[in-house]
Design a protein around this motif. Sequence first.
Motif, PDB file in Angstrom:
ATOM      1  N   THR A   1      66.501  90.211  57.422  1.00 26.33           N
ATOM      2  CA  THR A   1      66.190  88.816  57.716  1.00 26.33           C
ATOM      3  C   THR A   1      66.831  88.476  59.057  1.00 26.33           C
ATOM      4  OG1 THR A   1      66.156  88.276  55.368  1.00 26.33           O
ATOM      5  CG2 THR A   1      66.392  86.442  56.916  1.00 26.33           C
ATOM      6  N   PHE A   2      66.011  88.147  60.016  1.00 28.32           N
ATOM      7  CA  PHE A   2      66.515  87.930  61.370  1.00 28.32           C
ATOM      8  C   PHE A   2      66.338  86.472  61.790  1.00 28.32           C
ATOM      9  CE2 PHE A   2      65.186  92.563  62.010  1.00 28.32           C
ATOM     10  CZ  PHE A   2      66.472  93.034  61.810  1.00 28.32           C
ATOM     11  N   THR A   3      67.375  85.921  62.374  1.00 27.04           N
ATOM     12  CA  THR A   3      67.318  84.539  62.862  1.00 27.04           C
ATOM     13  C   THR A   3      67.807  84.397  64.298  1.00 27.04           C
ATOM     14  OG1 THR A   3      69.547  84.042  62.048  1.00 27.04           O
ATOM     15  CG2 THR A   3      67.715  83.623  60.530  1.00 27.04           C
TER      16      THR A   3
ATOM     17  N   THR B   1      63.004  82.169  61.244  1.00 30.43           N
ATOM     18  CA  THR B   1      63.328  83.342  60.422  1.00 30.43           C
ATOM     19  C   THR B   1      62.174  84.345  60.351  1.00 30.43           C
ATOM     20  OG1 THR B   1      64.797  81.990  59.072  1.00 30.43           O
ATOM     21  CG2 THR B   1      64.045  84.076  58.120  1.00 30.43           C
ATOM     22  N   ILE B   2      62.522  85.589  60.624  1.00 32.43           N
ATOM     23  CA  ILE B   2      61.577  86.696  60.475  1.00 32.43           C
ATOM     24  C   ILE B   2      62.118  87.623  59.388  1.00 32.43           C
ATOM     25  CG2 ILE B   2      60.581  88.744  61.569  1.00 32.43           C
ATOM     26  CD1 ILE B   2      60.593  87.255  64.214  1.00 32.43           C
ATOM     27  N   VAL B   3      61.306  87.879  58.381  1.00 34.46           N
ATOM     28  CA  VAL B   3      61.697  88.766  57.278  1.00 34.46           C
ATOM     29  C   VAL B   3      60.884  90.059  57.385  1.00 34.46           C
ATOM     30  CG1 VAL B   3      61.805  89.061  54.787  1.00 34.46           C
ATOM     31  CG2 VAL B   3      62.290  86.820  55.799  1.00 34.46           C
ATOM     32  N   LEU B   4      61.574  91.177  57.481  1.00 36.99           N
ATOM     33  CA  LEU B   4      60.917  92.477  57.557  1.00 36.99           C
ATOM     34  C   LEU B   4      61.290  93.267  56.303  1.00 36.99           C
ATOM     35  CD1 LEU B   4      61.631  93.261  61.322  1.00 36.99           C
ATOM     36  CD2 LEU B   4      59.538  92.336  60.329  1.00 36.99           C
ATOM     37  N   ASP B   5      60.366  93.317  55.358  1.00 37.41           N
ATOM     38  CA  ASP B   5      60.671  93.956  54.078  1.00 37.41           C
ATOM     39  C   ASP B   5      59.879  95.234  53.846  1.00 37.41           C
ATOM     40  OD1 ASP B   5      58.212  92.825  53.741  1.00 37.41           O
ATOM     41  OD2 ASP B   5      58.754  91.575  52.020  1.00 37.41           O
TER      42      ASP B   5
END
Lengths: 231, 67
Positions: free
Chosen positions: A140-142, A43-47
């Motif tokens: 949120t990218f998976t 998981t990559i979270v870009l906030d």
Amino acid sequence: MIISPSVISPYKIPTFQSGGEVPFSFGNALKFDGVNDYVSIPTIVLDGAFTISMWSKDVTPSDNPIIGDIGAGGWITYRKSVNRLRFNNPTIGTVTLNPIAGIKTNEWNHFFITRGAANLVTVIINGDTPKTGTINGTFTFTALGARDGVAGLTNIIQDEFAIWNTVLTPTDALNLYNSGNGDYATNYSPANLVAYWRMNGVADDSTAIDEQGTYNGALNNFNTATCWVAH
Amino acid sequence: MYGYVYNIQDTPQNNHWTKGRDIELIDGSIVYGVEGDFEIEQGKGEMFSKENFLVWLSENRKQEEIE
């Protein structure tokens, strides 16, 4: 005792030009079949601020997911036939940016997407005219090449996929595009480079290697004998 | 080649399609996606070219609208 290089390492030692790095070349790329292929990633979270740089060649006039979440965390798609990018996350729902200049069908395209202050997103395709818009929310990218659920899968070839946790500049976009010749993502704000999938796998590889070491992707449903293609 | 089988136990060996292969049809029934160079025994499912399978999906799959 003298140890010969062949004993130290079985791998070929790269040839460097005098004083510089190995010249950039694309190598291979990853072809998605548009039916069921996707790459699952940690998981990559870009906030906040972020940048995505990717090369892509589409083969169908549909909304092809670039990156997304098999759950409901968000996604980014592009569609050449109507020259648009679409962004989705739980805060904004879906926002469309169009028309975006420069996208080509059945040819390689360089996508540069960056978000900076005040959530201003700038999209530059193949070094063409920038398109801007406000895109709020956390992504949120998976998965690469997928969006929510398995019905939204991509029918493109992806290469040199990089994500930074910072904004980059239009000049960086032009340099990454490099008149179609590309460049290493590691040459741009390397301290902020979160993931960099060069997609240089070969037949039977089932992993998309993250050159930064954290976000190796697992190929799902791919025919690994044929999915790695030359760029 | 791409296709589906009605019963999961009829899935051929060496199926490339291993994840997310439940396909819900318009009538609510479920079939199971398959991908590879093999024939499906008559009555147990159907195989198509990729292009024809995508057409079949568009006509038969319960739609998750993405527009």
